[in-house]
Design a protein around this motif. Structure first.
Motif, PDB file in Angstrom:
ATOM      1  N   MET A   1      35.769  49.024  86.474  1.00  0.00           N
ATOM      2  CA  MET A   1      36.426  50.093  85.786  1.00  0.00           C
ATOM      3  C   MET A   1      37.379  50.752  86.779  1.00  0.00           C
ATOM      4  N   THR A   2      38.608  50.313  86.757  1.00  0.00           N
ATOM      5  CA  THR A   2      39.612  50.765  87.717  1.00  0.00           C
ATOM      6  C   THR A   2      39.902  52.251  87.604  1.00  0.00           C
ATOM      7  N   ASP A   3      40.111  52.721  86.380  1.00  0.00           N
ATOM      8  CA  ASP A   3      40.531  54.100  86.160  1.00  0.00           C
ATOM      9  C   ASP A   3      39.385  54.990  85.707  1.00  0.00           C
ATOM     10  N   ALA A   4      39.403  56.234  86.185  1.00  0.00           N
ATOM     11  CA  ALA A   4      38.429  57.235  85.753  1.00  0.00           C
ATOM     12  C   ALA A   4      38.758  57.680  84.335  1.00  0.00           C
ATOM     13  N   ALA A   5      37.735  58.058  83.589  1.00  0.00           N
ATOM     14  CA  ALA A   5      37.892  58.610  82.240  1.00  0.00           C
ATOM     15  C   ALA A   5      38.704  57.701  81.320  1.00  0.00           C
ATOM     16  N   THR A   6      38.540  56.401  81.480  1.00  0.00           N
ATOM     17  CA  THR A   6      39.199  55.407  80.639  1.00  0.00           C
ATOM     18  C   THR A   6      38.114  54.560  79.994  1.00  0.00           C
ATOM     19  N   GLU A   7      38.219  54.367  78.679  1.00  0.00           N
ATOM     20  CA  GLU A   7      37.184  53.612  77.967  1.00  0.00           C
ATOM     21  C   GLU A   7      37.335  52.110  78.191  1.00  0.00           C
ATOM     22  N   TYR A   8      36.221  51.479  78.509  1.00  0.00           N
ATOM     23  CA  TYR A   8      36.114  50.033  78.639  1.00  0.00           C
ATOM     24  C   TYR A   8      35.052  49.583  77.641  1.00  0.00           C
ATOM     25  N   SER A   9      34.950  48.289  77.405  1.00  0.00           N
ATOM     26  CA  SER A   9      33.951  47.813  76.445  1.00  0.00           C
ATOM     27  C   SER A   9      33.439  46.433  76.825  1.00  0.00           C
ATOM     28  N   VAL A  10      32.292  46.107  76.247  1.00  0.00           N
ATOM     29  CA  VAL A  10      31.720  44.773  76.398  1.00  0.00           C
ATOM     30  C   VAL A  10      31.077  44.408  75.057  1.00  0.00           C
ATOM     31  N   THR A  11      31.291  43.162  74.644  1.00  0.00           N
ATOM     32  CA  THR A  11      30.667  42.653  73.420  1.00  0.00           C
ATOM     33  C   THR A  11      29.412  41.892  73.807  1.00  0.00           C
ATOM     34  N   LEU A  12      28.289  42.264  73.217  1.00  0.00           N
ATOM     35  CA  LEU A  12      27.028  41.591  73.529  1.00  0.00           C
ATOM     36  C   LEU A  12      27.014  40.216  72.871  1.00  0.00           C
ATOM     37  N   PRO A  13      26.525  39.196  73.592  1.00  0.00           N
ATOM     38  CA  PRO A  13      26.519  37.832  73.048  1.00  0.00           C
ATOM     39  C   PRO A  13      25.593  37.673  71.837  1.00  0.00           C
ATOM     40  N   ALA A  14      25.886  36.686  71.024  1.00  0.00           N
ATOM     41  CA  ALA A  14      25.040  36.369  69.867  1.00  0.00           C
ATOM     42  C   ALA A  14      23.604  36.143  70.325  1.00  0.00           C
ATOM     43  N   GLY A  15      22.649  36.620  69.555  1.00  0.00           N
ATOM     44  CA  GLY A  15      21.236  36.431  69.874  1.00  0.00           C
ATOM     45  C   GLY A  15      20.670  37.459  70.827  1.00  0.00           C
ATOM     46  N   THR A  16      21.434  38.495  71.192  1.00  0.00           N
ATOM     47  CA  THR A  16      20.947  39.513  72.121  1.00  0.00           C
ATOM     48  C   THR A  16      19.792  40.289  71.490  1.00  0.00           C
TER      49      THR A  16
END
Length: 82
Positions: A1-16
């Motif tokens: 996360m390079t920048d502060a106060a910037t939204e990032y996301s991750v998609t959880l894999p199928a079957g989690t």
């Protein structure tokens, strides 16, 4: 996360069925949300050095949104798949 106060996301894999998220650094807060655009306003605060986990979920394909008020952080996401 390079920048502060910037939204990032991750998609959880199928079957989690379980996931855990934390910052690699132990001196920054992590803010997480399950709705896009809300990780800076309506969020769960993960304290310094702590992690957030959910068990027994059907979370495949779900997205976790996160940010930190401190720049240059690395978020670690661990998933368990069935």
């Amino acid at each position: 996360m390079t920048d502060a106060a910037t939204e990032y996301s991750v998609t959880l894999p199928a079957g989690t069925v379980k996931f855990e998220i934390k910052l690699r650094s132990s001196n920054a807060l992590l803010q997480i949300s399950f709705v896009s655009g809300e990780s800076g306003t309506t969020y769960i605060t993960i304290p310094y050095g702590a992690s957030y986990a959910e068990n027994d979920v059907k979370a495949g394909g779900k997205i976790i949104y996160f940010q930190s008020p401190t720049a240059s952080q690395t978020a670690e996401v661990k998933t368990w798949i069935r």
